[in-house]
Design a protein around this motif. Structure first.
Motif, short mmCIF file in Angstrom:
data_model
loop_
_atom_site.label_atom_id
_atom_site.label_comp_id
_atom_site.label_asym_id
_atom_site.label_seq_id
_atom_site.Cartn_x
_atom_site.Cartn_y
_atom_site.Cartn_z
N ALA A 57 11.34 2.57 -4.20
CA ALA A 57 10.35 2.67 -3.12
C ALA A 57 10.20 4.13 -2.66
O ALA A 57 11.10 4.94 -2.87
CB ALA A 57 10.79 1.80 -1.95
N ASP A 58 9.07 4.43 -2.02
CA ASP A 58 8.91 5.75 -1.40
C ASP A 58 9.40 5.73 0.04
O ASP A 58 9.81 6.75 0.58
CB ASP A 58 7.42 6.16 -1.41
CG ASP A 58 6.93 6.35 -2.83
OD1 ASP A 58 7.64 7.00 -3.62
OD2 ASP A 58 5.85 5.81 -3.16
N ILE A 59 9.32 4.53 0.64
CA ILE A 59 9.73 4.40 2.05
C ILE A 59 10.73 3.25 2.16
O ILE A 59 10.52 2.17 1.61
CB ILE A 59 8.50 4.09 2.94
CG1 ILE A 59 7.51 5.26 2.93
CG2 ILE A 59 8.92 3.74 4.37
CD1 ILE A 59 6.24 5.02 3.72
N LYS A 86 11.49 8.59 2.58
CA LYS A 86 11.30 8.50 4.03
C LYS A 86 12.04 7.25 4.50
O LYS A 86 11.80 6.16 3.96
CB LYS A 86 9.80 8.39 4.33
CG LYS A 86 9.47 8.52 5.78
CD LYS A 86 7.96 8.50 6.00
CE LYS A 86 7.39 9.88 6.19
NZ LYS A 86 5.98 9.87 6.63
N VAL A 87 12.97 7.42 5.45
CA VAL A 87 13.70 6.25 5.97
C VAL A 87 13.27 6.03 7.43
O VAL A 87 13.34 6.94 8.26
CB VAL A 87 15.23 6.45 5.87
CG1 VAL A 87 15.96 5.26 6.49
CG2 VAL A 87 15.66 6.61 4.41
N LEU A 88 12.82 4.82 7.70
CA LEU A 88 12.31 4.48 9.03
C LEU A 88 13.21 3.46 9.71
O LEU A 88 13.74 2.55 9.05
CB LEU A 88 10.90 3.88 8.90
CG LEU A 88 9.85 4.71 8.15
CD1 LEU A 88 8.57 3.89 7.95
CD2 LEU A 88 9.54 6.00 8.91
N LEU A 89 13.39 3.63 11.01
CA LEU A 89 14.12 2.65 11.83
C LEU A 89 13.18 2.26 12.97
O LEU A 89 12.80 3.13 13.77
CB LEU A 89 15.42 3.27 12.37
CG LEU A 89 16.31 2.38 13.22
CD1 LEU A 89 16.88 1.22 12.41
CD2 LEU A 89 17.46 3.18 13.84
N GLN A 143 0.83 -1.22 0.00
CA GLN A 143 0.00 0.00 0.00
C GLN A 143 0.86 1.26 0.00
O GLN A 143 0.55 2.24 -0.67
CB GLN A 143 -0.89 -0.02 1.25
CG GLN A 143 -1.84 1.14 1.36
CD GLN A 143 -2.37 1.28 2.79
OE1 GLN A 143 -2.66 0.29 3.45
NE2 GLN A 143 -2.47 2.49 3.28
N LYS A 144 1.98 1.24 0.74
CA LYS A 144 2.79 2.45 0.90
C LYS A 144 4.02 2.47 0.00
O LYS A 144 4.85 3.36 0.12
CB LYS A 144 3.22 2.58 2.36
CG LYS A 144 2.04 2.70 3.32
CD LYS A 144 2.48 2.98 4.75
CE LYS A 144 1.25 3.12 5.64
NZ LYS A 144 1.46 3.95 6.81
N ASN A 145 4.16 1.49 -0.87
CA ASN A 145 5.36 1.36 -1.71
C ASN A 145 6.63 1.45 -0.85
O ASN A 145 7.50 2.29 -1.07
CB ASN A 145 5.38 2.42 -2.84
CG ASN A 145 6.50 2.14 -3.83
OD1 ASN A 145 6.93 1.00 -4.00
ND2 ASN A 145 7.00 3.19 -4.48
#
Ligand code: 13P
Ligand code: SF4
Length: 315
Positions: free
Chosen positions: A54-56, A77-80, A17-19
């Protein structure tokens, strides 16, 4: 269906859904490695972070790795999933002390290991990983004087191989410095046919008894291509998940640390990432890696230089 299976289904749905993609290091737990889109060592993960649509990017690893991904893909957007997933080696080199060290040793090219915080990368000329450190150093003219930070074991290993003029920062990784040589030699005595394979962040006595020394991906490649069937593994135990996956017929014996309770060496920072935290992170799109623009732009240059050299050398 149990709750873990439900969580995995939900992670897959949110990713689509969020790529989003999940990049995981070899030191993650097996369940986390299994849900990742890409599993690799520090070099391969940096290369993947720089080239994906990817976007995220959700990073299943530690903070310096997620920061490297952000530096290479600033618009994503990079998430940890847990910001406490740090690194004892990266933390052994802080920017104020490093600035003084550089000032005390002027005229040297600064090569920093990827296991550093963004501020240290911003002070460096070239970044390297354990997969390309020797080749990065050898790509420079022989008489070029070098500062290597922060790992003293990897630094001394490179110094011995290349014979270059290198001053090494006195930092270390708590996981790789704590392997018990005594336990390793006992394993060898009990399994005389086993090959000893060692990460270069280990101390000299452990490196000295190694049949093969290399980064996580090189150790994996060695166990794949070597004709032996038993390996004594001196690096973080997570890599054994991938070794078993790729070569299920072989035996892998983890070397325990000096004060062992579980019989193997785990990086407590890496193990902070769990399936539950990954799901929550994808749902909320937090915690996010934020780096100030000035540091990001300065840190990008030495990483890109590493990638150019690696690409040129086919690494
Ligand atoms: P690799 O470069 O082999 O992936 O190692 C990263 C790391 O954190 C070693 O402790
Ligand atoms: Fe850092 Fe050591 Fe953990 Fe690697 S194993 S992430 S160097 S603390």
């Amino acid at each position: 269906m149990n709750s873990t299976d439900q969580n995995i289904i939900e992670i897959k749905r949110l990713k689509a859904q969020k790529n989003a993609i999940i990049l995981a290091h070899y030191y993650q737990t097996g369940d986390v490695q299994n849900i990742a889109d890409f599993v690799g060592d520090s070099l391969a993960l940096s290369q993947k972070a720089a080239s994906n649509s990817a976007d995220i990017i959700l990073f299943a690893g530690v903070k310096f790795m997620a920061e490297t991904a952000k530096i290479l893909s600033p618009l994503k957007k990079v998430l940890l999933p847990d910001l406490d997933a740090g690194c004892s080696l990266a933390n052994s080199c802080n920017a104020d002390d490093f600035k003084i060290f550089i000032k005390d040793h002027p005229g040297r090219t600064i090569i920093s290991y990827v296991n550093t915080n963004a501020e240290i990368k911003a002070l460096s000329d070239i970044i390297c990983t354990s997969s390309n450190a020797v080749q990065i150093v050898e790509s420079l003219p022989f008489d070029e004087k070098i500062i290597f930070a922060p790992d003293r074991n990897l630094g001394n290993y490179i110094l011995n191989i290349t014979g270059r003029d290198i001053i090494v920062w006195n930092g270390a990784c708590h996981v790789h410095e704590e392997f018990s040589l005594e336990a390793l030699l006992k394993l060898k005595k009990e399994n005389p046919g086993a090959k000893i394979i060692v990460h270069p962040e280990c101390e000299l006595p452990v490196r000295m008894v190694a049949d093969f020394i290399g980064s996580t991906s090189l150790l994996l490649k060695y166990t794949k291509e070597d004709n032996g069937n038993c390996y004594i593994v001196a690096t973080e135990v997570g890599i054994i998940h991938q070794m078993k996956k790729e070569n299920p017929g072989k035996t892998y014996l983890p070397v325990p640390p000096v004060d062992s309770t579980c019989g193997c060496s785990e990086c407590s920072f890496m193990k902070l990432i769990t399936i539950e935290k990954i799901l929550n992170c994808l749902k909320t799109e937090t915690p996010e890696i934020i780096i100030d623009n000035k540091t990001l732009i300065r840190a990008q240059k030495p990483i890109l230089r590493m990638m150019e050299i690696s690409e040129k050398l086919g690494l």
